[in-house]
Design a protein around this motif. Sequence first.
Motif, PDB file in Angstrom:
ATOM      1  N   HIS A   4       0.846  -1.194   0.000  1.00  0.00           N
ATOM      2  CA  HIS A   4       0.000   0.000   0.000  1.00  0.00           C
ATOM      3  C   HIS A   4       0.881   1.243   0.000  1.00  0.00           C
ATOM      4  N   VAL A   5       0.269   2.387  -0.277  1.00  0.00           N
ATOM      5  CA  VAL A   5       1.012   3.641  -0.368  1.00  0.00           C
ATOM      6  C   VAL A   5       0.415   4.661   0.594  1.00  0.00           C
ATOM      7  N   ARG A   6       1.231   5.640   0.967  1.00  0.00           N
ATOM      8  CA  ARG A   6       0.791   6.687   1.883  1.00  0.00           C
ATOM      9  C   ARG A   6       1.409   8.026   1.467  1.00  0.00           C
ATOM     10  N   ILE A   7       0.796   9.092   1.971  1.00  0.00           N
ATOM     11  CA  ILE A   7       1.323  10.437   1.773  1.00  0.00           C
ATOM     12  C   ILE A   7       1.142  11.215   3.074  1.00  0.00           C
ATOM     13  N   ARG A   8       2.066  12.158   3.319  1.00  0.00           N
ATOM     14  CA  ARG A   8       1.908  13.049   4.467  1.00  0.00           C
ATOM     15  C   ARG A   8       2.530  14.403   4.155  1.00  0.00           C
ATOM     16  N   LEU A   9       2.059  15.380   4.910  1.00  0.00           N
ATOM     17  CA  LEU A   9       2.568  16.730   4.822  1.00  0.00           C
ATOM     18  C   LEU A   9       3.783  16.863   5.724  1.00  0.00           C
ATOM     19  N   LEU A  10       4.748  17.675   5.296  1.00  0.00           N
ATOM     20  CA  LEU A  10       5.920  18.013   6.099  1.00  0.00           C
ATOM     21  C   LEU A  10       5.971  19.532   6.196  1.00  0.00           C
ATOM     22  N   THR A  11       6.327  20.070   7.355  1.00  0.00           N
ATOM     23  CA  THR A  11       6.506  21.516   7.470  1.00  0.00           C
ATOM     24  C   THR A  11       7.783  21.818   8.238  1.00  0.00           C
ATOM     25  N   ARG A  12       8.385  22.962   7.890  1.00  0.00           N
ATOM     26  CA  ARG A  12       9.542  23.491   8.619  1.00  0.00           C
ATOM     27  C   ARG A  12       9.079  24.683   9.430  1.00  0.00           C
ATOM     28  N   ARG A  13       9.659  24.866  10.610  1.00  0.00           N
ATOM     29  CA  ARG A  13       9.298  25.984  11.473  1.00  0.00           C
ATOM     30  C   ARG A  13      10.229  27.170  11.233  1.00  0.00           C
ATOM     31  N   TYR A  14       9.749  28.368  11.506  1.00  0.00           N
ATOM     32  CA  TYR A  14      10.538  29.589  11.303  1.00  0.00           C
ATOM     33  C   TYR A  14      11.803  29.622  12.145  1.00  0.00           C
ATOM     34  N   GLU A  15      11.677  29.439  13.428  1.00  0.00           N
ATOM     35  CA  GLU A  15      12.812  29.656  14.328  1.00  0.00           C
ATOM     36  C   GLU A  15      13.826  28.517  14.291  1.00  0.00           C
ATOM     37  N   ALA A  16      13.377  27.324  14.010  1.00  0.00           N
ATOM     38  CA  ALA A  16      14.277  26.164  13.969  1.00  0.00           C
ATOM     39  C   ALA A  16      14.136  25.527  12.591  1.00  0.00           C
TER      40      ALA A  16
END
Length: 127
Positions: A59-71
């Motif tokens: 099976h396959v999956r997807i997810r969101l990734l985010t970077r934070r401003y300060e780190a």
Amino acid sequence: MTLPTTAHSAASYILDCSTTGATGYAAVSGQYGLNDPRSRGQVWTVTLQVKDTASDGHHVRIRLLTRRYEALDAIRYWTWHPNYDGYGTTRTFNTTAQDTVDGVSGIGIEAATFEGTRRLHSCTDWA
């Protein structure tokens, strides 16, 4: 890839990647762009799609990734969205994302092929 925007329009980003057995796509938009300090704490509208591209029983999956401003090295790994429907099928997930602590300075996706809970192959793309 980043779509062009003007000072009065919403910021939009298109992300896509492919790996063995999976293709991922995302359309992400917010009122302000990633490099705009006013974007801290804003709600991002997110459409994720993941397609199973191999007749291999995985099976396959997807997810969101985010970077934070300060780190900037701090990546937030959001919840996986699975597609268990088999080869040739695409699943679409509509959601939102918000980092009220520090805001979002980078947006990405990760698409992957899984055997049970074990990740076999994956790819990422960042805006």
